[in-house]
Enzyme design. Structure first.
Site, PDB file in Angstrom:
ATOM      1  N   THR A  11       0.815  -1.215   0.000  1.00 13.30           N
ATOM      2  CA  THR A  11       0.000   0.000   0.000  1.00 13.30           C
ATOM      3  C   THR A  11       0.847   1.264   0.000  1.00 13.30           C
ATOM      4  OG1 THR A  11      -1.773  -1.117   1.158  1.00 13.30           O
ATOM      5  CG2 THR A  11      -1.738   1.261   1.358  1.00 13.30           C
TER       6      THR A  11
ATOM      7  N   ASP B 156       1.705  -6.689  -4.355  1.00 12.98           N
ATOM      8  CA  ASP B 156       0.909  -6.731  -3.123  1.00 12.98           C
ATOM      9  C   ASP B 156       1.539  -7.874  -2.316  1.00 12.98           C
ATOM     10  OD1 ASP B 156      -2.352  -6.195  -2.194  1.00 12.98           O
ATOM     11  OD2 ASP B 156      -1.234  -7.855  -1.316  1.00 12.98           O
ATOM     12  N   SER B 157       1.771  -7.651  -1.035  1.00 11.46           N
ATOM     13  CA  SER B 157       2.537  -8.649  -0.280  1.00 11.46           C
ATOM     14  C   SER B 157       1.801  -9.972  -0.096  1.00 11.46           C
ATOM     15  CB  SER B 157       2.973  -8.084   1.070  1.00 11.46           C
ATOM     16  OG  SER B 157       1.911  -8.080   1.995  1.00 11.46           O
TER      17      SER B 157
ATOM     18  N   THR C 282       1.833  -4.648   4.311  1.00 10.05           N
ATOM     19  CA  THR C 282       1.704  -5.055   5.717  1.00 10.05           C
ATOM     20  C   THR C 282       1.200  -6.498   5.876  1.00 10.05           C
ATOM     21  OG1 THR C 282      -0.530  -4.118   5.814  1.00 10.05           O
ATOM     22  CG2 THR C 282       1.282  -2.711   6.553  1.00 10.05           C
ATOM     23  N   ASP C 283       0.464  -6.989   4.855  1.00 12.39           N
ATOM     24  CA  ASP C 283      -0.224  -8.269   5.057  1.00 12.39           C
ATOM     25  C   ASP C 283       0.710  -9.419   5.419  1.00 12.39           C
ATOM     26  OD1 ASP C 283      -2.589  -7.006   4.578  1.00 12.39           O
ATOM     27  OD2 ASP C 283      -2.836  -7.722   2.521  1.00 12.39           O
TER      28      ASP C 283
ATOM     29  N   ARG D 180      -1.934 -25.383  15.304  1.00 11.92           N
ATOM     30  CA  ARG D 180      -2.452 -24.186  15.995  1.00 11.92           C
ATOM     31  C   ARG D 180      -3.522 -24.630  16.989  1.00 11.92           C
ATOM     32  NH1 ARG D 180      -2.875 -18.632  13.783  1.00 11.92           N
ATOM     33  NH2 ARG D 180      -1.950 -18.422  15.840  1.00 11.92           N
TER      34      ARG D 180
ATOM     35  N   GLN E 111      -3.216 -20.511  19.460  1.00 10.20           N
ATOM     36  CA  GLN E 111      -3.972 -19.538  18.658  1.00 10.20           C
ATOM     37  C   GLN E 111      -4.086 -18.190  19.378  1.00 10.20           C
ATOM     38  OE1 GLN E 111      -7.743 -21.385  17.575  1.00 10.20           O
ATOM     39  NE2 GLN E 111      -6.692 -23.213  16.853  1.00 10.20           N
ATOM     40  N   CYS E 112      -3.755 -18.169  20.674  1.00 11.78           N
ATOM     41  CA  CYS E 112      -3.803 -16.893  21.411  1.00 11.78           C
ATOM     42  C   CYS E 112      -2.658 -16.001  20.947  1.00 11.78           C
ATOM     43  CB  CYS E 112      -3.622 -17.128  22.911  1.00 11.78           C
ATOM     44  SG  CYS E 112      -4.919 -18.090  23.653  1.00 11.78           S
TER      45      CYS E 112
HETATM   46  N1  ASP Z   1      -2.491  -5.732   0.621  1.00 11.94           N
HETATM   47  C1  ASP Z   1      -1.447  -4.815   0.999  1.00 11.94           C
HETATM   48  C2  ASP Z   1      -0.143  -5.585   1.023  1.00 11.94           C
HETATM   49  O1  ASP Z   1       0.134  -6.268   1.972  1.00 11.94           O
HETATM   50  C3  ASP Z   1      -1.751  -4.220   2.324  1.00 11.94           C
HETATM   51  C4  ASP Z   1      -0.727  -3.228   2.818  1.00 11.94           C
HETATM   52  O2  ASP Z   1       0.283  -2.954   2.248  1.00 11.94           O
HETATM   53  O3  ASP Z   1      -0.981  -2.691   3.903  1.00 11.94           O
HETATM   54  O4  ASP Z   1       0.613  -5.519   0.087  1.00 11.94           O
END
Ligand code: ASP
Length: 355
Positions: free
Chosen positions: A22, A66-67, A98-99, A259, A291-292
């Site tokens: 993102t 996209d990750s 972030t994913d 898990r 899983q916690c």
């Molecule tokens: N779908 C995006 C990714 O992981 C989400 C992000 O970057 O926050 O590439």
């Protein structure tokens, strides 16, 4: 012999590895859809970077991804870029979606053996191309962290951060301890079982007691082979023996993260325990991860966890699922036997668990 010391007067040289996510997107004015920037566009949108006065070099994925499309081959590419530039730069900043950032941070922690320089991952929840966004702050902070040096004492001049870490929002986290906890909050990451390495407010305050310290003369060696014959099995009320056995008996599989509930508990009835026992007898490594999000596995605490211990399931202690999975990939990738892998899963290799 690589040297990791830098005097205050030298210009920091940071390498930015732009993978996508993102952070590097801009809204297409016509369609309104988010599309990735090139690296040059991205930097042009953060003119403040120039004011840092750092020397920057970069490597970019073409096209940026996209990750969700991240994979072990791309982790290897990142590790090889780091190795190729390791002696020429002071640190690395990886711009990443972030994913799957926590998976990449964990994978790199195991791949980059002997790492004594900062490898800082960051990204953002809103694209840098938006009016209101968190990406600018995150990139600038990550660059500053990658350039930070110890200012006094016997380690003076050495990098402040000598490990893979995630810098996001108001905290710096150990990479192999972090997990994505929110899809909306500007503080997207958290390490539930290890304190932040630094807190960002008016200042960047490092928690030096929690930082990894590496002999500055250690050489970097890569362990990039990641086995993909490992997987994750989630336990849930309603799981059937047929579903469990299908996963355990998938041909070629060497190990699984199991898990479990709470302190490492799972059904203690034969329909569950028997296939698990058989899988261990067949030489598979099964690692118990709760899983916690916080806390860890204590297999002896309840009879339901004890049954797993008797079946030969290894405790994953307080590892994140991301760290446990990538560690299993890395250990089998090195060609180790099941016995060797099982032994190493409960030892801290890069600070991923509390022994
Ligand atoms: N779908 C995006 C990714 O992981 C989400 C992000 O970057 O926050 O590439």
């Amino acid at each position: 012999m690589p040297t990791t010391t830098l005097t205050k007067t030298q210009t920091p040289h940071i390498m930015v590895i732009y993978t996508g996510g993102t952070i590097g997107m801009i809204e297409d004015a016509r369609t309104g859809a988010l599309a990735p920037f090139t690296f040059d566009h991205l930097i042009a949108n953060v003119p403040k970077i120039g004011r840092l006065g750092f020397k920057l070099s970069h490597y970019e994925f073409d096209p940026p991804i996209d990750s969700s499309n991240m994979n072990p081959q791309l982790w290897k590419t990142i590790a090889e870029v780091i190795e190729a530039n390791y002696n020429d730069v002071d640190g690395f900043v990886i711009l990443h979606g972030t994913d799957t950032m926590a998976y990449t941070a964990s994978a790199l922690s195991f791949m980059l053996e002997g790492l004594a320089k900062p490898v800082i991952l960051t990204g953002s929840q809103l694209p840098i191309g938006e009016i209101r966004e968190d990406g600018t702050e995150n990139v600038i902070t990550a660059l500053q962290i990658a350039a930070e040096r110890i200012s006094s004492g016997e380690h003076s001049g050495q990098p402040m951060i000598q490990e893979v870490a995630i810098s996001f929002g108001r905290h710096l986290w150990r990479g192999c301890r972090a997990t994505k906890e929110s899809s909306t909050d500007f503080g997207a990451f958290r390490s539930f079982n290890y304190p932040p390495l630094a807190d960002m407010d008016l200042h960047i305050c490092y928690r030096t007691d929690y930082l990894r310290r590496v002999d500055p003369h250690t050489s970097l060696t890569l362990q990039t082979s990641m086995s993909q014959t490992v997987g994750i099995i989630s336990v849930y009320p309603g799981l059937t023996q047929a579903t469990l056995k299908r996963q355990l008996e998938t041909p070629g599989m060497q190990g699984f993260i199991l898990r479990t509930f709470g302190a490492g508990n799972a059904p203690c009835e034969p329909w569950f325990v028997d296939p698990i026992t058989q899988a261990v007898k067949d030489g598979k490594v099964l690692v118990n991860i709760t899983q916690c999000p916080a806390g860890g596995v204590e297999q002896k605490r309840y009879a339901t966890g004890d049954a797993l211990a008797h079946a030969g399931v290894i405790t994953g202690l307080d590892m994140t699922c991301e760290a446990a999975l990538t560690k299993l990939m890395s250990l089998f990738g090195r060609g180790l036997t099941s016995t060797q892998v099982a032994q190493l899963m409960t030892k801290s290799l890069v600070g991923e668990l509390s022994e």
